[in-house]
Design an enzyme around this catalytic site. Structure first.
Site, PDB file in Angstrom:
ATOM      1  CB  THR A 186      38.553  39.081  30.302  1.00 64.56           C
ATOM      2  OG1 THR A 186      39.039  40.410  30.194  1.00 64.56           O
ATOM      3  CG2 THR A 186      37.606  38.815  29.149  1.00 64.56           C
ATOM      4  CD  GLU A 329      39.780  39.410  25.881  1.00 62.88           C
ATOM      5  OE1 GLU A 329      40.843  39.534  26.528  1.00 62.88           O
ATOM      6  OE2 GLU A 329      38.785  40.122  26.089  1.00 62.88           O
ATOM      7  CE  LYS A 439      45.657  45.210  33.237  1.00 63.51           C
ATOM      8  NZ  LYS A 439      46.325  44.592  32.116  1.00 63.51           N
ATOM      9  CD1 TRP A 444      40.834  43.783  33.250  1.00 59.23           C
ATOM     10  CD2 TRP A 444      41.300  45.938  32.878  1.00 59.23           C
ATOM     11  NE1 TRP A 444      41.640  43.863  32.139  1.00 59.23           N
ATOM     12  CE2 TRP A 444      41.934  45.171  31.886  1.00 59.23           C
ATOM     13  CE3 TRP A 444      41.449  47.330  32.848  1.00 59.23           C
ATOM     14  CZ2 TRP A 444      42.699  45.739  30.879  1.00 59.23           C
ATOM     15  CZ3 TRP A 444      42.222  47.890  31.841  1.00 59.23           C
ATOM     16  CH2 TRP A 444      42.830  47.093  30.875  1.00 59.23           C
TER      17      TRP A 444
END
Ligand code: ADP
Length: 536
Positions: A186, A329, A439, A444
């Site tokens: 991420t 996550e 975003k 991202w």
């Protein structure tokens, strides 16, 4: 005293065996080109999965080694989703859209041993990964593209390897359910991407949770089309949920054009699909030209639901967009919305707004709001606080960290970086974001990295980037730039400088020149003030 029940590991071999035994006749469809799909049964996919596991042995991929994938949503990617973790290795899906330095970093950090690549991605991926010394083999999956195959002794062909082995004759066994199954990176606000290492237990539990009627209710009658990429948080867990429930899976392959997607939905009678809002917005003009009466649920996740878009879907196909909230996550689904008994008396517009909000936490996961003073914020639907999450499908720390870092609280909750309110019935609404990220189309952009890239130009004194709402992409970055004294600079110069320094889709359309960037008391860029400036 311990209970006296069987301690059966919650591990992916259970999921594989179930689809093999009960649902071998059900289908996996992969789109290759316009109106050209391959159709396999789950029995065939499972047989090939056992061959693929034998290939991993044949290539001497060590136990728990990371197996990288650069692949679209396809049958072969599903085979990798099953074979790699069931055979005790770790599936590492990589987003090919990341910038080359990020990909390089991710491969090194994960220490991938072998890498599987769709042929159509070779032109993008090979120049980035060919210099990665840890890669013993690169296995090319021919998806019908005519991309040239580089002449390199490490390159092998997927189908040739599968044809050469006999399917694994031993049964898969993962005795410890906490064994790592999959790894996904991420992008952080600053610094390098961070790996989230899912366990067999977390993947299986997440799949089970998606079968719950009060979450997505995925079941054997479903025909599931994940448009969300399989390199992004396991395509929100949809493939594993489909496998566990025996649903058909329809995979769009390399093509994500709205007209093609909607035709696929119509022809295969898709019942359930998940994608970011940008995809649903793209399909909107085609809605009335197709029969989508088979569809029972559309998840628009990874960002807010736009009510005007949801209304358009409701009017055209009788179904509003359902929202879900999550993060890499968190496996990712933590909340998804539904109408409960307390909503029975609401008017239709308010009901649509409820369904279009993130909704309550799914079973086994918990959320809370924490204020700036560190105290819990009441669930009154109006007081905002940082959203924190806890549960068996939520990361405890990042890959490579020996101790949980600042993203985790002392009592073990994940700090999400989202600011939310929660109503008395537990329905979450996201109202802001503390992390400095933009975003765009579900992916991202790091504001800080973009700022640094702009400031690397000798003609720039200062630059700050904020995300602003965008009709098509959800958000787009806007750069505020202070040129150095006497420097001649226009927006095109800034964009030209960024080419080659950041991914193309990061480059801001809008560059605003100012004489000063507003600062906080501690001298940092004040993004809040900048956002206010932008609105006026
Ligand atoms: P995903 O895109 O699958 O949600 P990421 O880890 O890339 O996973 O992004 C997670 C972040 O995306 C969240 O912390 C939040 O900022 C944003 N996000 C996800 N879902 C929603 C939602 N339903 N509403 C608003 N923001 C969301």
């Amino acid at each position: 005293m311990h209970g006296l029940m069987q301690e059966r590991a919650l591990a992916l071999p259970l999921v594989l065996r179930r689809v093999e035994r009960y649902f071998g006749h059900k289908r996996v469809v992969t789109r290759r080109a316009a109106d050209d799909e391959t159709v396999a049964t789950w029995a065939e996919v499972c047989e090939r999965t056992r061959r693929l596991a034998a290939v991993l042995d044949h290539l001497q991929v060590p136990d728990q080694a990371r197996v990288g994938t650069f692949a679209w949503n396809s049958q072969r990617h599903v085979e990798l989703y099953l074979a790699v973790p069931c055979a005790g290795r770790i599936l590492h899906t990589v987003n090919h859209r990341l910038y080359r330095e990020q990909i390089g970093y991710i491969l090194e950090d994960a220490a991938d041993d072998v890498i599987f690549i769709d042929r159509s991605l070779l032109p993008v991926v090979w120049p980035v990964i060919s210099g990665y010394a840890g890669m013993r083999y690169a296995i090319v999956m021919d998806d019908g593209a005519d991309a040239p195959i580089p002449d390199d002794p490490r390159i092998l062909d997927y189908e040739t390897l599968l044809a050469e082995v006999t399917p694994l004759d031993r049964e898969f066994s993962i005795p410890d359910e906490n064994t790592a199954a999959a790894l996904c990176y991420t992008s952080g606000t600053t610094g390098n991407p961070k790996g989230v290492l899912y366990s067999h237990r977390s993947v299986v539990l997440h799949a089970v949770l998606l079968l719950a009627v009060d979450s997505f209710g995925i079941n054997e009658r479903d025909v599931i089309m994940p448009v969300v990429p399989m390199f992004h948080v396991n395509a929100w867990g949809l493939p594993y949920a489909a496998i566990l429930s025996g649903a058909d899976l329809v995979l769009p392959g390399p093509m994500t054009d709205p007209a093609g997607l909607i035709s696929l939905m119509e022809r295969y009678r898709v019942t359930f699909s998940g994608a970011v809002a940008t995809v649903w917005r793209g399909m909107r003009p085609y809605l009335t030209q197709h029969d989508l009466s088979s569809v029972r649920m559309i998840i628009s996740g990874g960002g807010a639901v736009d009510d005007a878009l949801s209304r358009a879907y409701q009017e055209a196909i009788g179904l509003p967009l359902t929202n879900a909230w999550g993060m890499t996550e968190t496996s990712p689904v933590v909340t998804t919305s539904r109408l409960a008994t307390v909503h029975d008396d609401l008017d239709p517009d308010t009901k649509r707004a409820v369904i279009g909000s993130p909704g309550p936490a799914i079973p086994l996961t918990e959320v809370r709001l924490v204020g700036d003073d560190g105290k819990e914020v009441p669930w009154d639907g109006t007081t905002p606080g940082e959203l924190q999450a806890m549960g068996p499908t939520i990361a405890a720390r990042y890959f490579g960290e020996t101790e949980p870092g600042p993203a985790f609280t002392e009592d073990g909750w994940l700090r999400t970086g989202d600011v939310a309110t929660i109503d008395p019935h537990g329905y979450v609404r996201i109202v802001d974001r503390t992390k400095d990220l933009v975003k765009s189309g579900g992916e991202w952009i790091s504001s800080v990295e973009l700022e640094n890239a702009i400031m690397a130009d000798a003609r720039v004194a200062e630059a700050a980037v904020i995300g602003v709402p965008d009709e098509r992409w959800g958000e787009r970055p806007v750069a505020y730039v202070v040129p150095k004294d006497g420097a001649e600079l226009d927006a095109d110069d800034v964009r030209k400088h960024l080419e080659g320094h950041v991914a193309r889709w990061w480059i801001p359309e809008q560059v605003v020149f100012v004489s000063e960037i507003p600062k906080t008391a501690t001298g940092k860029f004040s993004k809040r003030q900048l956002r206010q400036l932008h609105e006026h």
